[in-house]
Enzyme design. Structure first.
Site, mmCIF file in Angstrom:
data_model
loop_
_atom_site.group_PDB
_atom_site.id
_atom_site.type_symbol
_atom_site.label_atom_id
_atom_site.label_comp_id
_atom_site.label_asym_id
_atom_site.label_seq_id
_atom_site.Cartn_x
_atom_site.Cartn_y
_atom_site.Cartn_z
ATOM 1 N N CYS A 251 -2.541 -0.244 3.572
ATOM 2 C CA CYS A 251 -3.148 0.037 4.878
ATOM 3 C C CYS A 251 -4.653 -0.254 4.850
ATOM 4 O O CYS A 251 -5.059 -1.409 4.775
ATOM 5 C CB CYS A 251 -2.828 1.459 5.307
ATOM 6 N N HIS A 336 3.316 1.163 5.159
ATOM 7 C CA HIS A 336 3.376 2.312 4.245
ATOM 8 C C HIS A 336 4.696 2.359 3.483
ATOM 9 O O HIS A 336 5.673 2.928 3.969
ATOM 10 C CB HIS A 336 3.175 3.614 5.023
ATOM 11 N N GLU A 338 5.452 4.167 1.024
ATOM 12 C CA GLU A 338 5.806 5.522 0.578
ATOM 13 C C GLU A 338 6.639 6.261 1.612
ATOM 14 O O GLU A 338 7.123 7.361 1.357
ATOM 15 C CB GLU A 338 4.544 6.318 0.229
#
Length: 367
Positions: A251, A336, A338
């Site tokens: 990001c 993202h 994660e």
């Protein structure tokens, strides 16, 4: 019983939306944005990347499963404000320990419900993200517009970064990672720990000499709020370290890597925020459904001559979603992996980071 309309949102174009307040009762001037995720409001509220932003949730019912202690992305949420259509203050979830309103109140975050979130979202989509004020319903309109004329703050990364280094260790570690905290989400650290990485989290303005002294196997650049050009110390850090240690950015970290290598960034009209953004991996041809939260993007035409190769693109607007420099073991993505909240299509990127670190050490990631 009459509907409560004790609070309002005022946009910089003069539009007003009245609703019921929850959470903190203070006033707040923020950049208004929207998020299309259907679940994960706790992770969104506690994502440091939303600092100084007022988030409009497009999914109508928010609060219905409460707040669970294990699901925070930071222990000190810094969201600007939260806007929802229907707020549920009676959660049904065996894991919940507090209501969403209680968490907002504890962290001085105002919320408003009962507004037309569809209309507000269309306004943001058509006119772009802009400044907005949440205040009491009886605040004079002229006063509201005067307050909206103020310049937005530019210290977002400094506000959310840790003040001193801290550690997150795991059993039988294989790699030592230094993570530069520009507003890091806790699930990124959990994802690295789960793959056998000890993680040392350092403040955003840590210099290259200090990082080298820790002898990391890899350096991670986190997500975070604001304009990437405001994170000058991190840009300089990448310039000093590139080629000497594997680097992975997510990001804001992706934008910082691109700037450090000579590319340019720009602000999107209304950004990408949600858990359903399709991204094409140009290296494999596969489509990943991704979780995103950003206002800025890399200008694709400025990648030429930087040493960075385009690896991923957004299928909605063809914006840059990933770059790499294989010779220097640098890579980054705009989204993202994660997945907090969001799909888990892109978790393989952490494994790629491990492979880069293993190769740099002369071994194998699975050894």
């Amino acid at each position: 019983m009459a509907e409560i309309r004790d609070r309002k949102i005022v946009l910089s174009d003069g539009a007003e939306y009245y609703g019921a307040g929850f959470g903190d009762r203070g006033d707040r001037v923020c950049e208004i944005v929207f998020n299309t995720s259907m679940v994960g409001y706790q992770e969104i509220v506690s994502d440091p990347s939303y600092t100084y932003q007022m988030v409009v949730m497009t999914y109508p019912v928010i609060g219905n499963y409460g707040i669970a202690d294990e699901d925070f992305e930071t222990r000190n949420p810094s969201l600007g404000a939260l806007v929802v259509r229907d707020y549920n203050d009676q959660p049904s979830n065996f894991r919940y320990t507090k209501t969403l309103s209680e968490i907002l109140e504890e962290n001085h975050i105002p919320g408003i419900s009962g507004v037309d979130t569809r209309k507000i979202t269309r306004s943001i989509r058509d006119l772009g993200s802009r400044m907005a004020l949440i205040t009491d319903a009886d605040t004079p309109r002229e006063e509201c517009l005067a307050r909206l004329a103020a310049e937005p703050p530019r210290d977002a990364v400094a506000k959310v970064s840790c003040a001193k280094r801290w550690y997150s260790r795991t059993a039988d570690p294989r790699f030592n990672v230094v993570a530069v905290d520009c507003g890091i989400k806790l699930n990124i650290i959990r994802s690295l720990n789960a793959r056998g990485c000890n993680v040392t989290v350092v403040p955003w303005n840590t210099d290259a000499e200090t990082v080298r002294s820790m002898k990391p196997d890899g350096v991670f650049l986190s997500n975070g709020p604001g304009n990437p050009e405001d994170a000058a110390p991190v840009i300089e850090l990448v310039r000093a370290l590139r080629g000497s240690v594997p680097i992975f950015g997510i990001c804001l970290g992706h934008q910082i890597i691109s700037l450090a290598c000579g590319a340019e960034t720009y602000k999107l009209k209304f950004g990408h925020r949600g858990g359903n953004h399709p991204v094409k991996n140009l290296l494999t041809g596969k489509i990943e459904i991704t979780s995103q939260n950003h206002s800025y993007a890399v200008r694709p035409e400025t990648l030429a001559g930087t040493g960075l190769e385009l690896t991923h693109i957004n299928l909605l607007d063809n914006t840059v979603e990933g770059v790499r420099n294989t010779a220097e073991r640098i890579f980054s993505v705009q989204y993202h992996p994660e997945s907090a909240p969001g799909p888990q299509d892109s978790a393989y990127l952490f494994d790629e980071f491990l492979r880069n670190m293993a190769e740099a050490k002369g071994g194998r990631a699975d050894a």
